[in-house]
Design an enzyme around this catalytic site. Structure first.
Site, short mmCIF file in Angstrom:
data_model
loop_
_atom_site.label_atom_id
_atom_site.label_comp_id
_atom_site.label_asym_id
_atom_site.label_seq_id
_atom_site.Cartn_x
_atom_site.Cartn_y
_atom_site.Cartn_z
N ASP A 7 0.84 -1.20 0.00
CA ASP A 7 0.00 0.00 0.00
C ASP A 7 0.88 1.25 0.00
O ASP A 7 1.38 1.67 1.03
CB ASP A 7 -0.92 -0.02 1.24
CG ASP A 7 -1.87 1.18 1.27
OD1 ASP A 7 -1.97 1.88 0.24
OD2 ASP A 7 -2.52 1.39 2.31
N LYS A 64 1.57 7.94 0.52
CA LYS A 64 1.94 7.99 1.93
C LYS A 64 3.33 8.60 2.09
O LYS A 64 4.21 8.36 1.26
CB LYS A 64 2.01 6.57 2.51
CG LYS A 64 0.69 5.88 2.76
CD LYS A 64 0.93 4.49 3.35
CE LYS A 64 -0.36 3.70 3.49
NZ LYS A 64 -1.28 4.25 4.51
N ASP A 94 0.12 -5.15 4.54
CA ASP A 94 -1.27 -4.73 4.36
C ASP A 94 -2.17 -5.84 3.81
O ASP A 94 -3.31 -5.60 3.43
CB ASP A 94 -1.33 -3.48 3.47
CG ASP A 94 -2.50 -2.56 3.81
OD1 ASP A 94 -3.06 -2.71 4.90
OD2 ASP A 94 -2.82 -1.71 2.96
N ARG A 104 -11.09 -0.60 2.12
CA ARG A 104 -12.55 -0.71 2.17
C ARG A 104 -13.14 -0.90 0.76
O ARG A 104 -14.21 -1.47 0.62
CB ARG A 104 -13.12 0.52 2.87
CG ARG A 104 -12.88 1.82 2.16
CD ARG A 104 -13.04 3.03 3.09
NE ARG A 104 -11.92 3.16 4.02
CZ ARG A 104 -11.84 4.08 4.98
NH1 ARG A 104 -12.81 4.97 5.14
NH2 ARG A 104 -10.79 4.13 5.77
N1 BES Z 1 -3.24 0.16 5.17
C1 BES Z 1 -3.65 1.40 5.73
C2 BES Z 1 -3.94 1.32 7.22
C3 BES Z 1 -2.78 1.00 8.12
C4 BES Z 1 -2.09 2.02 8.73
C5 BES Z 1 -2.46 -0.30 8.39
C6 BES Z 1 -1.05 1.72 9.58
C7 BES Z 1 -1.43 -0.58 9.25
C8 BES Z 1 -0.72 0.42 9.84
C9 BES Z 1 -4.92 1.87 5.04
O1 BES Z 1 -5.07 1.50 3.72
C10 BES Z 1 -4.93 3.36 5.09
O2 BES Z 1 -4.07 3.94 4.49
N2 BES Z 1 -5.89 3.94 5.80
C11 BES Z 1 -6.01 5.35 5.91
C12 BES Z 1 -7.46 5.70 5.73
C13 BES Z 1 -7.72 7.18 5.49
C14 BES Z 1 -7.08 7.61 4.18
C15 BES Z 1 -9.20 7.44 5.47
C16 BES Z 1 -5.51 5.76 7.28
O3 BES Z 1 -5.70 5.01 8.26
O4 BES Z 1 -4.87 6.79 7.39
ZN ZN Z 2 -4.13 -0.25 3.18
MN MN Z 3 -4.12 2.84 2.38
#
Ligand code: BES
Ligand code: ZN
Ligand code: MN
Length: 487
Positions: A258, A265, A276, A339
């Site tokens: 991811d 990111k 992920d 999601r």
């Molecule tokens: N894979 C990430 C979530 C994650 C963060 C998993 C840290 C493990 C450790 C997910 O896809 C993500 O990026 N989520 C975002 C959602 C937001 C953009 C609404 C997040 O949590 O910041």
């Molecule tokens: Zn993710």
């Molecule tokens: Mn993500």
């Protein structure tokens, strides 16, 4: 893997491990009564004599060596097992595996009523001695065998087998999750599932490729996977034992890396994103475990697999995605990709598989750790019985989760001008809002669904109890135990 045997009768080991427990306030640790007078008797008096001065607390995981030059056993190890519940034994087993890294063979005495102790100790020994095959190739511990002294080995054979399968499947999930994403892409993951399921004609595997995903309308998986040169897949693995009366569908997020996509990111947030797909690894491993143990429940696992990359073919913030079954979502942040792939798989499960229960596991939000810290998953369900059953199974298997609210008024955040749903609102409560988004895809299964956001406990930054640094395999143990309660 470490070979664990159940033995009884008289043995003369070099290294003998005796469990001890707290003796009460201001009292030294005391030996746990064991089933093996043959070994324990000739050292029991000695142990009892040394305990008052040994300053042992008996807390789970404490290990103390007592040398006996010229005698047998040469080395006596006192192992704290705390209050003696299953997780205490698991922690003790893992500590013992670490302490015994320079031994080749150890013998441990177990209490008379050995079921709980055996389950915990065996899992702890196996999970604590886990090493990832690539990075730790040169530092493999030498411990090859552990003999567990019990009164009646035959009566405990099934318990040991369950512990072994649970640990093996947890190790599989850890391996998949630890694997670097240069190796691990959607097709690779699907191939690993095929290899693990091969030789079992009672397990059915279907892997959908991009062409089939497009033909059937899996718009979320295709959008998220569209930026990668290594196309997405949907794994569908079915364990369907004759006579099963309950059908469970497990869904696991399988993002093999991811980057965040166009909403890329920053460096610190991206560095561990090979993990992920820990949800997909856990549900696949639990399903293989259900088959290995012959659990009488039908389990279908869906793993939507995609690599969320940045490229000219990546989906864009503001795009509208048509999910399986027709619901549309507007995505303003390509980093909220999990999601989107889960929505497709869940909608497919609800419409086509029509199970009795639907459970999804996903490394879905960073907010999981903000709310609960690094060791608890967030559990969501509208069904109190399902939530309680899952929590009980997860807890007794030595994992941790905490129930969180599906707060209806937060669902307003999901409103979109462009589509049926907004997939990445930024008003806070990130883990809750992600769960509410998924709820929109549960249809008739809305009150027979549970969601586990396990971003935080899927990874351990250090050695902790039965966890080693890296992937934890979170969910395999709890799911297997829960599946074992369904008939
Ligand atoms: N894979 C990430 C979530 C994650 C963060 C998993 C840290 C493990 C450790 C997910 O896809 C993500 O990026 N989520 C975002 C959602 C937001 C953009 C609404 C997040 O949590 O910041
Ligand atoms: Zn993710
Ligand atoms: Mn993500």
């Amino acid at each position: 893997m470490l070979a664990i045997r159940l033995v009884s009768g008289s043995v003369r080991p070099d290294t003998l491990v005796l469990p001890v427990r707290p003796g009460g306030p201001d009292s030294p640790a005391v030996p746990v009564p064991t089933a093996t007078p043959s070994v324990a008797d000739d050292v029991r008096a000695e142990v009892e004599a040394l305990l008052p001065a040994a300053r042992l607390t008996g807390v789970a995981g404490e290990v103390r060596e007592h040398l006996r030059p010229g005698a047998t056993p040469q080395r006596l190890w006192l192992l704290g097992v705390g209050a003696g519940d299953e997780q205490d034994w698991r922690v003790a087993g893992a500590a013992l595996a670490r302490a015994a890294k320079d031994e080749t063979q150890i013998t441990i005495t177990l209490p008379d009523d050995a079921g709980t102790a055996l389950r915990g100790l065996a899992e702890g020994l196996l999970l604590g001695s886990y090493r990832f095959r690539l990075t730790d190739a040169g530092t493999r511990p030498s411990l090859a065998g552990a003999d567990l002294l019990v009164a009646d080995p035959e009566a405990l054979a099934d318990t040991l087998a369950a512990a072994r399968t649970t640990a093996e499947m947890t190790a599989l999930a850890r391996d998949l999750t630890n694997t670097p994403s240069s190796t691990k892409h959607p097709e690779w993951f699907a191939d690993q599932v095929a290899a693990a399921a091969s030789g079992r004609p009672d397990l059915h595997l279907r892997v959908r490729e991009p062409r089939e995903l497009a033909a059937e309308g899996f718009g979320g998986i295709l959008a998220v996977g569209g930026g990668s040169a290594r196309g997405p897949r949907l794994v569908e693995l079915d364990w369907r034992p004759a006579g099963a009366r309950t059908h469970v569908v497990l869904v696991g997020k399988g993002i093999t890396f991811d980057t965040g996509g166009i909403s890329i990111k920053p460096v610190p947030a991206m560095k561990l994103m090979r993990k992920d797909m820990a949800g997909a690894a856990a549900v696949v491993a639990a399903t293989l475990g259900a088959a290995a143990l012959g659990l009488p429940v039908r389990v279908t696992t869906l793993a939507p697999l995609a690599e969320n990359m940045v490229s000219g073919s990546a989906f864009r913030p503001g795009d509208v995605i048509r999910h399986y079954g027709g619901l549309t979502s507007e995505s303003t942040n390509s980093d909220a990709e999990g999601r989107l792939v889960l929505a497709d798989a869940m909608a497919y499960a609800v419409r086509e598989l029509k199970p009795d229960l639907l459970v999804d596991l996903a490394t879905l939000t960073g907010a999981n750790a903000v709310a609960l810290g690094k060791r608890h998953a967030a559990l969501y369900s509208e069904n109190d019985d399902l939530a309680a059953d899952l929590l009980a199974a997860i807890t007794s298997a030595g994992e941790r989760a905490w129930r969180m609210p599906l707060a209806d008024d937060y669902a307003e955040y999901l409103a979109s001008d462009l589509a049926d749903l907004h997939s990445s609102p930024a008003q806070g409560a990130g883990s809750v809002v992600a769960a509410l988004f998924l709820r929109e895809f549960t249809g008739e299964l809305r009150d027979r669904w549970a969601h586990l956001d396990m971003s935080a406990p899927s990874w351990s930054d250090d050695v902790h109890g039965e966890l080693v640094k890296g992937a934890t395999g979170w969910g395999v143990r709890g799911l297997l135990r829960w599946l074992g309660t369904l008939g």
